[in-house]
Design a protein around this motif. Sequence first.
Motif, PDB file in Angstrom:
ATOM      1  N   SER A  19       0.840  -1.211   0.000  1.00 37.07           N
ATOM      2  CA  SER A  19       0.000   0.000   0.000  1.00 37.07           C
ATOM      3  C   SER A  19       0.868   1.252   0.000  1.00 37.07           C
ATOM      4  CB  SER A  19      -0.975   0.001   1.183  1.00 37.07           C
ATOM      5  OG  SER A  19      -0.270  -0.055   2.378  1.00 37.07           O
ATOM      6  N   LEU A  20       1.992   1.181   0.707  1.00 33.83           N
ATOM      7  CA  LEU A  20       2.913   2.328   0.689  1.00 33.83           C
ATOM      8  C   LEU A  20       3.468   2.554  -0.706  1.00 33.83           C
ATOM      9  CD1 LEU A  20       5.219   2.372   3.824  1.00 33.83           C
ATOM     10  CD2 LEU A  20       3.693   4.143   3.012  1.00 33.83           C
ATOM     11  N   LEU A  21       3.795   1.443  -1.342  1.00 39.07           N
ATOM     12  CA  LEU A  21       4.353   1.522  -2.696  1.00 39.07           C
ATOM     13  C   LEU A  21       3.328   2.154  -3.646  1.00 39.07           C
ATOM     14  CD1 LEU A  21       6.835   0.620  -4.420  1.00 39.07           C
ATOM     15  CD2 LEU A  21       5.481  -1.372  -5.069  1.00 39.07           C
ATOM     16  N   SER A  22       2.057   1.749  -3.496  1.00 41.49           N
ATOM     17  CA  SER A  22       1.041   2.292  -4.403  1.00 41.49           C
ATOM     18  C   SER A  22       0.851   3.792  -4.154  1.00 41.49           C
ATOM     19  CB  SER A  22      -0.282   1.534  -4.293  1.00 41.49           C
ATOM     20  OG  SER A  22      -0.854   1.780  -3.055  1.00 41.49           O
ATOM     21  N   ILE A  23       0.964   4.223  -2.886  1.00 45.54           N
ATOM     22  CA  ILE A  23       0.865   5.664  -2.595  1.00 45.54           C
ATOM     23  C   ILE A  23       2.063   6.377  -3.223  1.00 45.54           C
ATOM     24  CG2 ILE A  23       0.885   7.433  -0.776  1.00 45.54           C
ATOM     25  CD1 ILE A  23      -0.604   5.471   0.997  1.00 45.54           C
ATOM     26  N   GLY A  24       3.236   5.742  -3.113  1.00 45.96           N
ATOM     27  CA  GLY A  24       4.444   6.318  -3.711  1.00 45.96           C
ATOM     28  C   GLY A  24       4.300   6.477  -5.218  1.00 45.96           C
ATOM     29  N   VAL A 250       5.800  12.936   1.930  1.00 47.50           N
ATOM     30  CA  VAL A 250       6.704  13.878   2.614  1.00 47.50           C
ATOM     31  C   VAL A 250       6.497  13.749   4.132  1.00 47.50           C
ATOM     32  CG1 VAL A 250       7.280  16.318   2.962  1.00 47.50           C
ATOM     33  CG2 VAL A 250       6.762  15.490   0.667  1.00 47.50           C
ATOM     34  N   MET A 251       5.231  13.692   4.507  1.00 47.88           N
ATOM     35  CA  MET A 251       4.898  13.557   5.941  1.00 47.88           C
ATOM     36  C   MET A 251       5.499  12.274   6.500  1.00 47.88           C
ATOM     37  SD  MET A 251       3.197  14.944   8.373  1.00 47.88           S
ATOM     38  CE  MET A 251       2.392  14.607   9.913  1.00 47.88           C
ATOM     39  N   LEU A 252       5.363  11.201   5.736  1.00 45.40           N
ATOM     40  CA  LEU A 252       5.885   9.903   6.170  1.00 45.40           C
ATOM     41  C   LEU A 252       7.401   9.975   6.380  1.00 45.40           C
ATOM     42  CD1 LEU A 252       5.182   6.865   6.605  1.00 45.40           C
ATOM     43  CD2 LEU A 252       5.839   6.518   4.239  1.00 45.40           C
ATOM     44  N   ALA A 253       8.083  10.607   5.424  1.00 48.28           N
ATOM     45  CA  ALA A 253       9.545  10.701   5.514  1.00 48.28           C
ATOM     46  C   ALA A 253       9.954  11.486   6.761  1.00 48.28           C
ATOM     47  CB  ALA A 253      10.089  11.372   4.253  1.00 48.28           C
TER      48      ALA A 253
END
Lengths: 275, 343
Positions: A19-24, A250-253
Amino acid sequence: MSLNLLLPGVLCLLLFGASLLSIGILSLRPERLAREGIGLNQYLRFFSDAHYLTYFWRSFKVSCYGTLLTLFLGYPVAYLMARSGGRVRLMLTLVLVVQFFTSYIIRAYALMLVLGNNGLINRMLMKIGLIDRPLPLMHNETGVAIGLIMVSLPFMIFPIYSVLKGIDRRLEEAAESLGAGEWQVFWNVTLPLSLPGMAAGIILVLLFQLTAFIVPGLLGGGYYDMVANFIYDQALGVLNIPFAAAVAMVMLAITLILVIGLNKLFQRSLKDVSA
Amino acid sequence: MKKRDLSRGFMFLVFLFFCTLFVGFPDARAQNEVIINTWGGAFLEAFNAVQGDIERVSGAKVKITTHPGAAAGLSRLIAQKDNPQVDLFTGIESTAFDGGKAGVFEELSPALVPNMVHIPKELVMPHGVSIWVSLRGIFYRADMVPFQIKKWEDLWDSRLKGKVATSILLDKGNFLIMAALLSGGSENNIEPGFEKVKSLKPNLVLFYKTDSESIKFLQAGEAAVAGWGILPNVYKLIGPGSDYKFVIPEKPQFLAPIPISLVKGRPHKEQSLKVINAILTKDIQEKIASHLGVVPSLPGAQSPEKIRDIVPALKNIYKVNWDVVNANFDKWLERWNKEIQVK
């Protein structure tokens, strides 16, 4: 056998990673409704306007001091729970656990009824003549901060309580027998030993407040939107999912950097305590 | 804890998981149903009330599911474009346009849905047909407002200082367009709208993102006026003797046609078209209208008595150019956040 036990965890991580990859990938889409194409347009847009940083600044500011205040308010409650008799502990636990059985939205709405211009606090203060017009406890940063602290208190109290409960009382008694006063025992023995609980509570509460959506939405009245509200507006108001995804990345990073930093800090402090 | 207790607990969790497979995901069992995706609350109740009628008239089995909002629902459809989970989608005009552009909706025409021939052209979109028309206006609490609100300009009355709530997200900027129209602008020239809303700032107390939020704020007494009110969710609150009032000011007047759209890539296209056709029959139109307090799209079908006198004529309604709005809303929202939604 041990590898089999890892399987559910690995599956969860894979799902989370996917799911993270798809958001990326979404964050790299060049336009609002685009399903193809790759580019950095969304990130460039984000970093080209200082206005977007306002949402980040608000989120970090309110969650940093909010977490500290939650710690100051939560620690004494956790201490009381750990050191008091069964009945007091049961009562406090019940009060806190009940919160988990109530919907998050309902709790935020209940706070609105307490903090609002027409709310319990203002009506009471006006009735006893302390103020002649309502205090601005909502639709601003104050309202959001109060709401976040109130809603996230259990996440601070329970980890600290569980660690305090596990501290060997003989250590405190040993310090007392060596002449340490009550305050010295707490400062030099109990507090350092409860650091793992504080660390867990701080990280949990910080992440919870940093990503808050409902509390700033209801108690900020639109005047104190945080990052999650901005992402919502972009994703569901404008349907600009790529831009929303870029802001989320950006928030995640930034959050990852913050959590890793905090973890290192706590690990170092724990080593010092052990030493 | 004993090892045996642990393994029992684990087995119980596995059992619960398999239960959810059969109970929690009914979609997997509902292969032959036409799934209508709509809002929850009053809207879901209205569809539930006419589900039997729709099934009887169309001959298709129908299932109603909900989305959290038109835009959220559309964004889910876009994400599931390759494997959509619903057959019919109800949203607002802008989402019908956006969905068409994103390629998730089929085009509709009277050749496919015969009853569409009766629907006024203002209520027909390339990728959707209006199944009811929702009234837009000002929703307020008479016990907190010292005068009777009649026109949009009343929102600027100094007696409403710190009492007005509004929204740019609801109906995608229609409040801003209304303000622009009051000052000689429109969606094509939004500048006067921003100036007009800026002059409203002393009266503004808060902003909402959804109509249910606006109701909560009014009920809690945090705002006295919802400057952009949506009737269906507040329909049950208004009436004789109630402190809640809903007014549709003259000029400019807004109505929101609520389109139903056919989702691309689903196996029940024929049945879905029959379902739309059934919804556009007089009896079902009137039943939905009486549940929601909306105007039926089908001419000749009666509006509920409570709103009959306030329904504006279709010819007086301001027709928003959604292509212009969809192309500019991103910029409007950003500017709104910078200039209006700040103290």
